[in-house]
Structure formats: structure tokens, C-alpha cells
Design an enzyme around this catalytic site. Structure first.
Site, PDB file in Angstrom:
ATOM      1  N   GLY A  47     -13.973 -26.011  13.789  1.00  0.00           N
ATOM      2  CA  GLY A  47     -14.050 -24.549  13.835  1.00  0.00           C
ATOM      3  C   GLY A  47     -15.336 -24.091  14.508  1.00  0.00           C
ATOM      4  O   GLY A  47     -15.315 -23.323  15.435  1.00  0.00           O
ATOM      5  N   PHE A  48     -16.463 -24.571  13.992  1.00  0.00           N
ATOM      6  CA  PHE A  48     -17.788 -24.307  14.572  1.00  0.00           C
ATOM      7  C   PHE A  48     -18.104 -22.818  14.642  1.00  0.00           C
ATOM      8  O   PHE A  48     -18.916 -22.395  15.456  1.00  0.00           O
ATOM      9  CB  PHE A  48     -17.910 -24.965  15.959  1.00  0.00           C
ATOM     10  CG  PHE A  48     -17.355 -26.357  16.015  1.00  0.00           C
ATOM     11  CD1 PHE A  48     -17.908 -27.349  15.216  1.00  0.00           C
ATOM     12  CD2 PHE A  48     -16.277 -26.681  16.824  1.00  0.00           C
ATOM     13  CE1 PHE A  48     -17.388 -28.644  15.235  1.00  0.00           C
ATOM     14  CE2 PHE A  48     -15.756 -27.964  16.835  1.00  0.00           C
ATOM     15  CZ  PHE A  48     -16.307 -28.945  16.045  1.00  0.00           C
ATOM     16  N   GLY A  96     -24.324 -28.262   7.941  1.00  0.00           N
ATOM     17  CA  GLY A  96     -23.482 -28.029   9.112  1.00  0.00           C
ATOM     18  C   GLY A  96     -24.244 -27.449  10.284  1.00  0.00           C
ATOM     19  O   GLY A  96     -24.009 -27.809  11.430  1.00  0.00           O
ATOM     20  N   GLU A  97     -25.167 -26.540  10.018  1.00  0.00           N
ATOM     21  CA  GLU A  97     -25.864 -25.872  11.122  1.00  0.00           C
ATOM     22  C   GLU A  97     -27.168 -26.560  11.486  1.00  0.00           C
ATOM     23  O   GLU A  97     -27.497 -26.694  12.667  1.00  0.00           O
ATOM     24  CB  GLU A  97     -26.170 -24.411  10.767  1.00  0.00           C
ATOM     25  CG  GLU A  97     -25.220 -23.748   9.802  1.00  0.00           C
ATOM     26  CD  GLU A  97     -24.013 -23.106  10.445  1.00  0.00           C
ATOM     27  OE1 GLU A  97     -24.091 -22.726  11.608  1.00  0.00           O
ATOM     28  OE2 GLU A  97     -22.979 -22.996   9.757  1.00  0.00           O
TER      29      GLU A  97
END
Lengths: 327, 776
Positions: free
Chosen positions: B255-256, B737-738
Site C-alpha cells: 500500500g505504502f 514502517g516509515e
């Protein structure tokens, strides 16, 4: 993508006749370019004539060189021991092209007919003289970073995207073509592709229905001592920003014969006789290579975003010549 | 602070949490059994295909659907003239607010064209191929106007927005007096940095399967990072109660950020299904993906720093100009990380926008932090060279011991350890400090590093645990798994919380019928959902404890609840562990086949303050907490640059992060690797090119939009610093995630500088830019 009929041809005449008689028909071998462009509506055919059953096969040493059947797959030719040893430039150009999956599908004949990756050509929402003659060429003032600096015209600066053709054009390859009457003719590859001029829609000298049967490459000292160097933004699966196909026969530090072609910079596979002229008879030194590279790019006509290619193509050519003579 | 149990207390030595457990969904994925949103074989399914605009600005003059309508298999063709009407659209401010999900414009509501690729019709047919063909037959004529392609267009009107990013961030920020501090600073440096348009390009494109179960009841299989956000947006637009819309996302192919909102194609699919009275499936083509779900915007940042002769920062001034859409004020908030990363007393930031005829930009992995850190960490590198100080030293010199934006202590911060461990793993001490001085044959070798950080946003969610008397458990939360391991890590957390082996746990997610969880975005999912699961398990134990102490047959009869502890599924007295019993025996006696508990996991400031955030709007408003909450890390990069050809190869990579508790060593490592590769792509090759005249992309496919291939990426070393943070959530988890991507492009650029002495400030750093840049 429109509906189309499908014909599997078992004899050359069946295939060539079908395509000659129907302007909307097209041959299909690996289909890696054709199906892509049909899905984009860049090409619209109502009939596909599958030529994969035809006997245009074989990778063999003939009396005076190499013969490759047009329906051989890129991967098979690239990994063929004869080609790797005697014609390294050809093998390298194939194995640096596309991805393994595409190379497994794509045929040699089809690869020589690969169409440009120009983004304006590939999107029907843009004007494009190649796709729709007379509609214009926004690439001239637009996103032309990847486009050609050699062989362009006011109507088109689309880059020929392939690698194999660059190697083959350097090595004086000759195509054997066959038309719907069963008549065969031989065309040097250097004369096969056309520069766009005012008719960018015409990309080769192929007549309607005419097929590529095979490619022959004359053997020479410069075919064995040859290499293909490709500069790109990532290590695999990318088109060349610039590439150089070079073959040399060097004896006692003197270049006896030279073959040079450039990729990623021309509207067709770009044989550089200018560079060859500088190299032939000259000492194999960096100064010679630089002079040859300058000669190869002398006629370059860069646009706003592809100016870097003038220098990059020269550096690529110098590097290829340097590495080849160092080996 | 409300005293809630935390995982630290109940599981001081976890059994499976933290271990490199294989993905529990891995086998289903490789066997093709995992069903993605466009793969449900629903009876009577039909296929929707979008027809999109050839022009970027103007009006639809006429749509001729006659040929398409006659094509075989066509069931319906919807345009703005005949598509079923929505109760609410985001086209006005009120509607936009009600819908909630960042969505500013709904196509097929009028004849106006705002951007190239805007849907103008939806064709529904009995097969995908027939729908595709019929869409080609729809003939649209336009009244074309000259579009604005970007902020760089001389005709573009640049303006100062009051707020950016959907009102989340101020257009201007000031702390201290940066201008005055700069004027008196002995060292002053300025860099102008540009960033190309980047697209998320998840493997799985946007896809929707819409099924109307009844005229007022809808099920949507959707490729989204948040089922609840989609549910809320759809129910509002359709004028239905939220419970009448069910959204399901069992698997997501990446998705990002581009699947973090509700996008027009989803709504159009739902409306088409309503119109034809049959289920409709619509999957974006790769080309449509480039204009349907946002992107990282084209932008220029100007960063100026003032410093003492010793290298201590005294002022930072950041300005950003970028392109936004005709209806939005979206800009990544780059300045946030510049404000907080180093101890600097004076700071100023401002944003400028220009409206282009483009689809809106949106969250893209580490939105703001990724490009912001490129500017800051490149300029810090310049400062280090200018003053002849080691790049790590200059960062240590400016280390922020407290949050410079508010003076608060950090909840935890292991940045110094990250530098030290990273340097050791990388062999930083062997680096020749001089730029352009290290060679490997023809190639120039460079080593660079950069700092990473990402905030712990505010979020909350719910989970449910059903424990069966036979020793199995079903654990549920309506979270999504982007492919990064949510299924797996939640299985681990549930296993340790319930004292069961992971194979006895089934974790279910991705359905609005399950307890509500936040969007998987902003790195909130792992911490929020794991805390919810843990709290739900605690709820089960509380219920069982109550049962035991009231049960005359229980050895715990008559004890007080606070005297009872749980260890490996056994209820026992804290002071006398021999006195207790297994939960199975207790449940059997009580005639209970199963028992349920639910948990509300809070994440970030909401955990420390006990306040809550709306789950669907995670990260929107942060209540004041006593601590500032961030993860920190450091990336180390070695490159080899060909000085003649301008090609760059990343040859070594080390990332070390302090990100709270790591739930699964293997999936966490994979996530850091993935984010670093994402960053290397942005650094060296990713760029979508938009034609200036037509405001239309010229390389909207994966052959011409370059992302790294395997051969571009070396072996990567990833480590985590052990962190125990009691302030952030019950599990002590910070998301990763980031942060995996923050600082990456600067680390690559700094390595290129070290190799060549060339400072490239324009992303991506392609060979042409390397060749064109003069060494300093």
C-alpha cells in the site's frame, strides 16, 4: 484492445499471404512488444498470424559466419556457447536486454522490430507523428530525456530501444527476408531500419507481408574481440541511456579494423562509420578512442533534457574501447 | 497516567514475541490460497472498467456511448449523466468533512475535467475483456483548456496555505527567531533540494469488488489499508448507516500510503454495482494506478542553517514549494523532522503551494519525513565537511536530549546507540574523511550516513479474544496487513498473552465486522493492534479470575482479584504459586465452552494521557502528553560511483534502529530492508515525468518508472537497539514502517558526496545529474 482473429501458420506463404492481404493483420512471435502495444491501443490489428510454427530456427556456424533463425528466442541465443565465444558482443547485448522472462518469450526477428519506448508514442492521448502521422511531436519540447540525439527530425526523435540490433548493425549483419510470393532477398541490417525524416511511421524497409527469416553475421577478427556496454539507471530491466557495441582487431597496438555502433541515442541502431574511420589504422590509445567518440557524436542534436547523452555516449564508447583493448 | 497492565509486567520473558517466527500466512500466499480483493469468485460477478480523460483541464463536450452499448456483453455504461447519485460528495467542504477520509473530489459528478486520467465513464460487462473493449469504444469529446502541470509552470499561481495536509499542519511554523540567529551565525549554509514525483506502485493495484446484499446493504472487498475508514467514507457518501456497509480486506499486496484513503474508483464501483443490480469488480490498470491513488508530490525545498564555528546549530529555516491538485491543499509536512531532529533553538518553516491540473498527492511512505530528511541530512553533511568534523560527530554535537519543539523529555531515545552500533557494524572508523579519495580501480568509493526518525502518532483500536476451553483461541481485530506481518506478529502477541503456543491461535483481521482498528498507516498498526490484543487477553484473565474467586470448588475461592496472577495459562496466587488451577479446568466446571474478552489498545500520547483518539482519524490531533515519542535510527551506506558514466551502485548497507519492542525479528528486518530499498529507489531512480504542456505522465508503467531490481541491492545488515518504553503503549512498540525509509536518500547522497565530492540535491540522483554536478 479490440477483438481479433488468430491464425496459426504452418508454412511461410500462409503467414506472409495473410498479412499482405490484410492491412490490419500482424505477425506474432513472442508478442512481447505487440501485445503490450495492442493493450495500449497504439496498435490495432484485427488478425494476428502466429508464426511460431515456422521453421525459422537454428543457431549455427556457417562457412563464413553465424546464422540465427528469426524465431530463436533471445535467451537461447544469448546463452548459446558458440555465440558467447565467437560473438561475445551479441550475447552480451541479448543478456543485458529486458528481463529473463521477456527474453524467454521474445524472438530474434521480433526484437529487431521492437518499437520505441517514447512515452508520447505509447499513450494515445498525446499527439504523435509516428502513431498518427501529421498530429505533431510534443517530445521535441517535452519530456525528451530518454529520446534520441542522432538521426532525429522535426517530426520525430523517438529512440530505437533495442540492444541486439545495435550489436548486429556493428557486425555487418544481413537479414534474409521472404515475401508473400515466396521470394527471398538479403538486406544489410544497417539499411533495414529507417530514420524518421518526414515519415516516422515507416520504421523499416519491410514490405507488407514480408518476414524476417534469419540473420547472418560474417565472422571476422573483430567479432571475436567485441563487447557490448550498456549504461542504464538500474542494473537490469532498463533501456539504455547510452550503449556501445564495439569490435576491434588490434595487432601490435595498431587497430586494423573496427566496428562501432551506439544504442539509446539514435532513432535507429546507430552504426558509426565516423568513429570507425578514426580508429582504423590508429594506435589503440585513449586519445584515439576519444577522437573516435567525438567523431561519433559530432552530428548530435540534443534537446532540452537529453543533452547529457552527448557526453555520456562518448564516455560509454571510450569505456567500451578501453575495456576491450585492456582485456 | 491510568494504571493499566503492560506486557512488560505480565510477560517479562516472552516466549514467542520477538522471535523470528515464520509468517503464519506465508504458506497460503505462496500456494495461491490467499485471496486478494479482486479474487473473490462471487456468483453473478460482472466487470467494471474505467474510461479516463485524455485531457487535463476542460469540460466534457459529448460522450458517445452508442458503439460501446452495442458491444457484446455490455451491461451498462455510466457517465456523469446517468450514474446513481450520491447522498454526499466531497466536492464541497461540508461533504469532505463528513466523509472523513482524505478525499477532495469525486469524478462523474459533473462535466468538469480537473486532471488527466480522471474517470469519465464506467463500463460494466460480463467479462473483463468485453468491458475493456467497450471502454475503448466510448467516444468522448472535450472542450480543452490549457492546464497547469506543476508549480514550476510560469503561469502557476503560488500561494501561502494556512494549513496543509488536510488541515493537519500549519502553513507556517516559528520557534525562536531564526532570521536573527542566522544573521549573526558565523557559519551559514543553504541548499536547494528537489524531489521528483514518486508513485507508490504496490504490486497489487487498487481493486474493488462491490456486492449489494440488499438495496440498503453493501459488502465491499477492497484493497485498502483501513477497512473502517473506507466503511465510514462509503456509508456517508451513500447515505447509509455505517453498519450497513461492510468492508473486507483479508490480504493486501502493498500500500505504502496510496491505500490509506478512499479513492474515486472504489465509489464508482459501488455505484455501478448499484446500477446494474449485480456484483461488480474493478481493478485499476497499472497506467490508471498512476492517476487514481495519489503520489508523492513534485517539490522544491530550500533549507538554510546557521551554526557556530564549532558546528552547533543556531538556526534552521525551511521553505517548501510543491504542486497540489485543484481541490486540495495537500503537501507532505517536510518541516516536522527538521524542527525536531537536532537541538537548535531557532526554527522557521513555511509552505507554498500551486494548483496544478493533477490528481492530488497523498501520503507516501514516511510522508514529509523522507524528503525532509533528505534536505536536512544532506545539509548536515555539508556542515560536517565545511568544519572538517566527522558526520557522526556533528550529529552527536547537535543531539537533541529533549524534544526541541516543546522541551519535553523523550519517552525513549537510543539514537546515540544507533550511531555507535551502526558505525561498528559498518566499519565507519576505516573511512577516509576526505571526499573523493577512496578508489576501487576505476570506481570511486564513498561512505555516507544519515539519521532517521519517525513520530509515534496518537491512535487507538479494539480487539477481541475468544478463548476456548479446549486450548484454542480466536483473536480478532479489524486491522489490515499490508504484507508486512500483522497476521504473524499478532499471533505471537496473542500466544504470549494467553500462554498458548502460536499454532493454537487463529488471528483474524481485515473486516469491519471485527472490532475496530485504525488505518494501517503512519506506523501505528503494530503498536495499536498488539496493545489491543494484549488488553483483550487481559480482559479474559480478569473474567476468569472473577469466576475462580467466586467458585467454591476453585483453589482460588475467596482470594482477592489483585492477589491472583496468570502464568502460562494458569491462575494462581502471587504469593503462593502452588495454589491455583488451569483455566481449562475452571471453564469446564463453569460449563463454559469459551470465554470472550475485549481490549482497547491506546497508542502514543493517548496511552500516556489516557485520552482517546478517533480510530479512523489516527494521528489527527495529538493530546498533550508528558513525553515526546519518536523512534530513531541511523543508516550507513557505501556506494561505488563510476566517474565517467555517472552510475552509482550501493555496495553495502547498515541500518540500526531503536524502535521500542520488536515483535518479530524476521518480519521487522524485512520491513527495514523493504523501506531502505524504497528509499534507495527514491534516491537513485524513481521519477514520474509529467509533460508540461499536457499535464500528463509519459512513463506510467513499470518498465519506464524505475524501482530497484534485485541486482541493485546488496546484502543489508539490520539491527535493533533494545528499548523498553513504558510511555507509548501497553506493548512498548513503536512502528517501523516509515522510519525504515527516513534518511535513506540522504545516506545515499552523502555516500555519493564522499565518493565524488559532488553534492547532488535533485532526486533521483541519476547518471546525468552525477555527471553534470561539479565537485565542490
Amino acid at each position: 484492445m479490440n477483438n481479433f482473429s488468430y491464425l496459426q501458420a504452418t508454412q511461410p506463404k500462409e503467414a506472409t499471404g495473410a498479412v499482405r492481404d490484410n492491412k490490419q493483420a500482424a505477425f506474432i512471435a513472442g508478442g512481447t512488444t505487440l501485445l503490450d502495444l495492442m493493450k495500449l491501443n497504439v496498435e490495432n490489428h484485427d488478425q494476428l498470424v502466429d508464426i511460431n510454427m515456422l521453421a525459422f530456427k537454428g543457431i549455427e556456424q556457417t562457412g563464413d559466419g553465424l546464422r540465427i533463425g528469426a524465431l530463436e528466442r533471445m535467451s537461447d541465443v544469448g546463452e548459446n556457447p558458440l555465440v558467447m565465444q565467437q560473438y561475445p558482443m551479441i550475447s552480451q547485448s541479448l543478456l543485458q536486454a529486458a528481463s529473463p522472462q521477456l527474453r524467454n518469450m521474445a524472438s530474434i526477428g521480433g526484437n529487431l522490430l521492437q518499437r520505441t519506448r517514447c512515452g508520447y508514442f505509447r499513450d494515445t492521448a498525446f499527439p504523435c507523428n509516428k502513431r498518427q502521422p501529421g498530429s505533431g511531436c510534443p517530445a521535441q519540447e517535452g519530456e525528451n530525456r530518454g529520446l534520441a540525439i542522432l538521426g532525429g527530425s522535426k517530426s520525430c526523435i523517438a529512440t530505437f530501444p533495442g540492444d541486439l540490433a545495435v550489436a548486429l548493425v556493428a557486425l555487418d549483419a544481413v537479414l534474409l527476408l521472404e515475401n508473400a510470393k515466396g521470394k527471398q532477398r538479403r538486406v544489410p541490417l544497417v539499411d533495414f531500419h529507417l530514420v524518421p525524416g518526414n515519415t516516422p511511421q515507416r520504421e523499416t524497409v519491410l514490405e507488407p507481408g514480408e518476414l524476417i527469416v534469419s540473420v547472418t553475421v560474417p565472422a571476422a577478427a573483430h567479432t571475436r574481440k567485441s563487447m557490448y556496454l550498456k549504461v542504464r539507471e538500474r542494473t537490469s530491466y532498463a533501456y539504455a541511456l547510452a550503449s556501445a557495441a564495439v569490435g576491434l582487431d588490434v595487432q601490435g597496438g595498431q587497430i586494423r579494423s573496427a566496428r562501432v555502433a551506439l544504442g539509446g541515442v539514435g532513432t535507429k541502431p546507430w552504426r558509426s562509420r565516423e568513429a570507425e574511420k578514426v580508429l582504423t589504422g590508429a594506435p589503440a590509445t585513449e586519445a584515439t578512442f576519444r577522437a573516435a567518440a567525438a567523431a561519433a557524436l559530432r552530428e548530435a542534436q540534443p534537446r532540452e533534457h537529453n543533452r547529457f547523452k552527448v557526453e555520456l555516449a562518448q564516455s560509454t564508447l571510450v569505456r567500451a574501447l578501453t575495456e576491450l583493448t585492456a582485456a | 497516567m491510568e494504571t493499566e497492565p503492560s506486557f512488560f509486567e505480565t510477560s517479562p520473558t516472552p516466549n514467542v514475541v520477538g522471535k523470528p517466527l515464520n509468517r503464519v500466512d506465508g504458506r497460503d500466499k505462496v500456494m495461491g490460497r490467499a485471496k486478494y480483493s479482486a479474487e473473490y469468485p462471487i456468483p453473478g460477478l460482472t466487470y467494471g472498467v474505467l474510461k479516463t480523460s485524455d485531457i487535463a483541464k476542460g469540460k466534457i463536450q459529448n460522450i458517445d456511448t452508442s458503439a460501446a452499448a452495442k458491444a457484446p456483453g455490455v451491461l451498462a455504461i455510466y457517465t456523469h449523466l446517468n450514474i446513481p447519485k450520491l447522498a454526499v460528495t466531497p466536492n464541497d467542504a461540508e461533504g469532505k468533512k463528513a466523509i472523513g477520509a482524505p478525499m477532495g473530489f469525486m469524478p462523474l459528478t459533473s462535466d468538469v475535467i480537473h486532471y488527466a486520467g480522471q474517470p469519465v465513464a464506467v463500463v460494466v460487462a460480463d467479462t473483463f475483456e468485453r468491458a475493456t473493449h467497450a471502454a475503448d469504444l466510448v467516444r468522448v469529446t472535450y472542450l480543452t483548456e490549457q492546464p497547469i502541470a506543476a508549480y514550476t509552470d510560469p503561469k502557476a499561481k503560488i500561494f501561502d496555505p494556512q494549513k496543509i495536509q488536510d488541515g493537519k499542519t500549519d502553513g507556517k511554523t516559528r520557534r525562536g527567531d531564526a532570521r536573527a540567529a542566522l544573521a549573526s551565525a558565523p557559519v551559514q549554509l543553504t541548499g536547494v533540494f528537489t524531489h521528483a514525483i514518486n508513485h507508490h506502485n504496490p504490486m497489487e493495484p487498487g481493486a474493488t469488488t462491490a456486492v449489494w446484499e440488499a438495496p440498503d446493504r453493501l459488502t465491499v472487498y477492497e484493497s485498502t489499508q483501513g477497512v473502517t475508514r473506507t466503511q465510514k467514507a462509503l456509508s456517508t457518501m451513500l447515505g447509509l448507516p455505517q453498519d450497513q456497509v461492510r468492508v473486507i480486506t483479508k490480504y493486501l499486496g502493498g500500500g505504502f500510503g496510496c491505500k490509506g484513503s478512499c479513492w474515486p474508483h472504489t465509489v464508482l464501483t459501488v455505484l455501478a454495482a448499484k446500477g446494474v443490480g449485480r456484483p461488480v469488480k474493478l481493478s485499476l490498470t497499472r497506467k490508471q494506478q498512476f492517476t487514481s491513488m495519489g503520489h508523492r508530490e513534485d517539490q522544491t525545498q530550500t533549507l538554510t542553517l546557521g551554526a557556530t564555528k564549532e558546528g552547533k546549530l543556531t538556526a534552521l529555516i525551511h521553505e517548501k514549494t510543491s504542486t497540489t491538485s485543484p481541490w486540495d491543499n495537500y503537501a507532505e509536512s517536510n518541516s516536522k523532522i527538521i524542527n525536531m531532529l537536532y537541538d537548535c533553538p531557532n526554527f522557521e518553516a513555511s509552505y507554498q503551494l500551486a494548483r496544478g491540473n493533477v490528481m492530488t498527492s497523498t501520503f507516501t511512505r514516511a510522508p514529509g519525513e523522507a524528503p525532509g530528511s533528505f534536505a536536512l541530512e544532506s545539509l548536515m553533511d555539508d556542515l560536517a565537511y565545511k568544519l572538517n568534523i566527522d558526520p557522526i560527530q556533528i550529529r552527536l554535537l547537535n543531539h537533541a536530549d529533549k524534544d526541541p519543539t516543546n522541551g519535553q523529555p523523550w519517552s525513549s531515545k537510543s539514537l546515540k546507540e544507533c550511531y555507535a552500533r551502526g558505525a561498528e557494524l559498518f566499519g565507519w572508523s576505516k573511512r577516509n574523511p576526505k571526499a573523493g579519495a577512496t578508489r576501487n580501480g576505476r570506481l570511486l568509493v564513498g561512505m555516507g550516513m544519515a539519521t532517521a526518525s519517525y513520530p509515534v502518532h496518537n491512535s487507538q483500536g479494539m480487539a477481541r479474544v475468544r478463548l476456548y476451553a479446549d486450548g484454542h483461541a480466536v483473536v480478532q481485530s479489524g486491522a489490515t496487513d499490508l504484507g508486512t506481518g500483522t497476521y504473524t506478529v499478532m499471533t505471537q502477541v496473542a500466544a504470549d498473552s494467553l500462554g498458548l503456543p502460536p499454532e493454537k491461535i487463529r488471528f483474524e483481521l481485515g473486516d469491519t465486522k471485527l472490532p475496530t482498528a485504525p488505518n494501517s498507516g503512519g506506523s501505528v498498526a503494530a503498536g495499536t493492534v498488539s496493545s489491543s490484543v494484549y488488553m483483550a487477553a487481559q480482559d479474559v484473565w480478569e473474567r476468569l479470575t472473577k469466576l475462580a474467586i467466586k467458585d467454591k470448588k476453585s483453589p482460588l475461592f475467596g482470594a482477592k482479584a489483585e492477589e491472583v496472577a496468570i502464568e502460562n495459562g494458569r491462575l494462581q496466587l502471587k504469593k503462593n504459586k502452588a495454589k491455583g488451577e488451569d483455566y481449562m479446568a475452571l471453564m469446564k466446571r463453569a460449563g463454559l465452552d469459551d470465554i470472550e474478552g475485549s481490549g482497547n489498545g491506546k497508542y502514543g500520547a493517548g496511552y500516556e494521557t489516557g485520552q482517546s483518539a478517533s480510530p479512523a482519524d489516527s494521528g489527527y490531533k495529538e493530546p498533550p502528553a508528558a513525553h515526546s515519542m519518536h523512534s530513531f535510527g541511523a543508516h550507513f551506506c557505501e556506494v561505488q560511483v563510476d566517474p565517467d558514466l555517472g552510475t552509482v551502485r550501493v555496495t553495502r548497507w547498515v541500518s540500526v534502529h531503536g524502535a521500542g519492542r520488536i515483535l518479530n525479528a524476521k518480519t521487522a528486518r524485512s520491513q527495514i530492508i523493504g523501506g531502505s530499498i524504497f528509499g534507495i529507489g527514491a534516491a537513485l531512480m524513481e521519477a514520474t515525468h509529467r509533460d508540461n504542456q499536457f499535464a500528463r505522465y509519459v512513463n506510467a508503467d513499470l518498465a519506464d518508472y524505475h524501482i530497484p531490481v534485485n541486482a541493485d541491492i546488496p546484502d543489508m545488515t539490520v539491527e535493533f537497539i533494545d528499548e523498553r518504553d513504558p510511555y507509548i503503549n501497553a506493548m512498548g512498540v513503536k512502528g517501523i514502517g516509515e522510519i525504515s525509509m527516513v534518511g535513506v536518500s540522504a545516506a545515499v547522497g552523502n555516500a555519493i558526496f564522499h565518493a565524488t565530492g559532488k553534492r547532488v540535491r535533485d532526486l533521483p540522483m541519476t547518471p546525468d545529474k552525477i555527471l553534470a554536478t561539479k565537485p565542490v
